[in-house]
Write a protein that holds these residues in place. Sequence first.
Motif, PDB file in Angstrom:
ATOM      1  N   ILE A   1       0.636  -1.235  -0.015  1.00  0.00           N
ATOM      2  CA  ILE A   1      -0.088   0.001   0.237  1.00  0.00           C
ATOM      3  C   ILE A   1       0.764   1.215   0.035  1.00  0.00           C
ATOM      4  CG2 ILE A   1      -1.933   1.421   1.215  1.00  0.00           C
ATOM      5  CD1 ILE A   1      -2.704  -1.446   2.285  1.00  0.00           C
ATOM      6  N   ALA A   2       1.740   1.343   0.807  1.00  0.00           N
ATOM      7  CA  ALA A   2       2.799   2.398   0.930  1.00  0.00           C
ATOM      8  C   ALA A   2       3.490   2.628  -0.374  1.00  0.00           C
ATOM      9  CB  ALA A   2       3.847   2.124   2.293  1.00  0.00           C
ATOM     10  N   ARG A   3       4.077   1.453  -1.121  1.00  0.00           N
ATOM     11  CA  ARG A   3       4.577   1.730  -2.508  1.00  0.00           C
ATOM     12  C   ARG A   3       3.795   1.966  -3.488  1.00  0.00           C
ATOM     13  NH1 ARG A   3       9.011  -3.301  -2.517  1.00  0.00           N
ATOM     14  NH2 ARG A   3      10.683  -2.339  -1.013  1.00  0.00           N
ATOM     15  N   ALA A   4       2.321   1.802  -3.507  1.00  0.00           N
ATOM     16  CA  ALA A   4       1.323   2.146  -4.327  1.00  0.00           C
ATOM     17  C   ALA A   4       1.057   3.641  -4.066  1.00  0.00           C
ATOM     18  CB  ALA A   4      -0.029   1.441  -4.277  1.00  0.00           C
ATOM     19  N   HIS A   5       1.491   4.348  -2.902  1.00  0.00           N
ATOM     20  CA  HIS A   5       1.365   5.629  -2.833  1.00  0.00           C
ATOM     21  C   HIS A   5       2.680   6.496  -3.227  1.00  0.00           C
ATOM     22  CE1 HIS A   5      -2.361   4.460  -0.454  1.00  0.00           C
ATOM     23  NE2 HIS A   5      -2.656   5.898  -0.704  1.00  0.00           N
ATOM     24  N   GLY A   6       3.723   5.717  -3.734  1.00  0.00           N
ATOM     25  CA  GLY A   6       5.000   6.277  -4.313  1.00  0.00           C
ATOM     26  C   GLY A   6       5.923   6.339  -2.914  1.00  0.00           C
ATOM     27  N   GLY A   7       5.454   5.769  -1.812  1.00  0.00           N
ATOM     28  CA  GLY A   7       6.282   5.632  -0.931  1.00  0.00           C
ATOM     29  C   GLY A   7       6.910   4.405  -0.354  1.00  0.00           C
ATOM     30  N   ASP A   8       7.283   4.015   0.818  1.00  0.00           N
ATOM     31  CA  ASP A   8       7.714   2.923   1.210  1.00  0.00           C
ATOM     32  C   ASP A   8       7.726   2.784   2.912  1.00  0.00           C
ATOM     33  OD1 ASP A   8       8.944   0.407   1.113  1.00  0.00           O
ATOM     34  OD2 ASP A   8      11.004   1.208   0.346  1.00  0.00           O
ATOM     35  N   ILE A   9       8.112   1.569   3.365  1.00  0.00           N
ATOM     36  CA  ILE A   9       8.134   1.342   4.895  1.00  0.00           C
ATOM     37  C   ILE A   9       9.305   0.554   5.114  1.00  0.00           C
ATOM     38  CG2 ILE A   9       7.004  -0.034   6.632  1.00  0.00           C
ATOM     39  CD1 ILE A   9       4.353   0.224   5.146  1.00  0.00           C
ATOM     40  N   ILE A  10      10.157   0.848   6.167  1.00  0.00           N
ATOM     41  CA  ILE A  10      11.354   0.153   6.656  1.00  0.00           C
ATOM     42  C   ILE A  10      11.059   0.110   8.100  1.00  0.00           C
ATOM     43  CG2 ILE A  10      12.870   1.307   4.930  1.00  0.00           C
ATOM     44  CD1 ILE A  10      13.837   3.293   6.859  1.00  0.00           C
ATOM     45  N   LEU A  11      11.875  -0.988   8.580  1.00  0.00           N
ATOM     46  CA  LEU A  11      11.670  -1.006  10.169  1.00  0.00           C
ATOM     47  C   LEU A  11      13.042  -1.060  10.643  1.00  0.00           C
ATOM     48  CD1 LEU A  11       9.872  -4.719  10.024  1.00  0.00           C
ATOM     49  CD2 LEU A  11       8.906  -2.372  10.634  1.00  0.00           C
TER      50      LEU A  11
END
Length: 404
Positions: A375-385
Amino acid sequence: MAQIVQVLESFAPSERDKIVAILNTRRLRVFLSKATLPPAECIQTNLSFFVPFLTRMHQHLENNRALCITKLNVSPTYSFMVNIGLQTPLHPPFVAEVQLQDGSWVGFEHVHISQEDIATPWRLLITLAVLLITVLSLSLLAVRWLTRPLAILADAAEHLGRDIHHPPLHENGPTEVRRAAHAFNTMQARLTRYLEDRARILIAVSHDLKTPITRLRLRVEQLDDHQLHDSILKDLDEMQAMTAATLDFMRGLENTEPVQPLEVRALLESLQADYEDMGLSVTIEGDIPPPYPARPQSLKRCFINLIDNAHKYGQRVTVSLKNQSEQLQIIIADDGPGIPEAALETVFEPFYRLETSRSRATGGTGLGLSIARNIARAHGGDIILRNRGCGGLEAIVSLPNTIF
């Protein structure tokens, strides 16, 4: 001078004054005269400097033509090339008189233009500067016109990673550009068909599994062995949970929801109220960002998965918002034990679980983080831990501050 003499002789004496005014130049002044130069001054015609000059004049005029020339008492002058370091001496200024066929005289006063009168280098520099600016402007326009299709292609490639259903490129322009755009559109169409076919198959399989699972539940209720009854129901619950998680995962890959402005802080506060109703603590702190262009339901699912994951391993969850110039950051932190550094990226793989037990209650299905990142990448972003230094884990959601 010889040509001027010939021109004046072709006109009547009354008309020569008008012609003389037209024939004047900055270097040569023409005038009509009735008296010749003094004989003493005419002797200067024997100056060796004027011998070639007189020879050329007699070649163009009759040899019996009366001709008198004298040197002017003017300081030596040089050509304008002195401005670039080259001094070329010119023949000295002079006054010459030539007798016409009707006995009248025409005089010529030849002088050199002074350095002040000569076109200064600044005028030339200004002309060159204007020419240079014009050439550079046209060159930039040409380069922009040639590279604009490449920029459009790069933007389309970036949008392709965010939205596979992005409108295709316009296939216009030069032949090479049209071929590249056509190849890109063909690739996008093939990727879209591949992803749709894969999603359709998985969704169909997951959906069709609900019917046999329901039938098995009905048949299990007829068993008299309570121990067997409970164990089978447990397996069926796990199968149903996996089926529902798979459907959620595939829905997370779809971008059918329209983009609209979203108050991210208000969305998180509504989730905070929901968790407090369930007796779970969620603290929100940080900036209040402006409305963000997003898919509200998808982004809500992303936050829910991350907060659920934080509550699963920690007691307290803190959500921090940081509105930066280029991106919006939402940091979801817990006070749990964290995870090994080597697994910070691996946990995003579908169906990967750090929990080694077979219990879905403690280990989950392994799709929550995968769905959130999609979902985050579909918004042009990303998630990292990232593991926190004081203990616990934090999930950093980065969303670009641009409409994707």
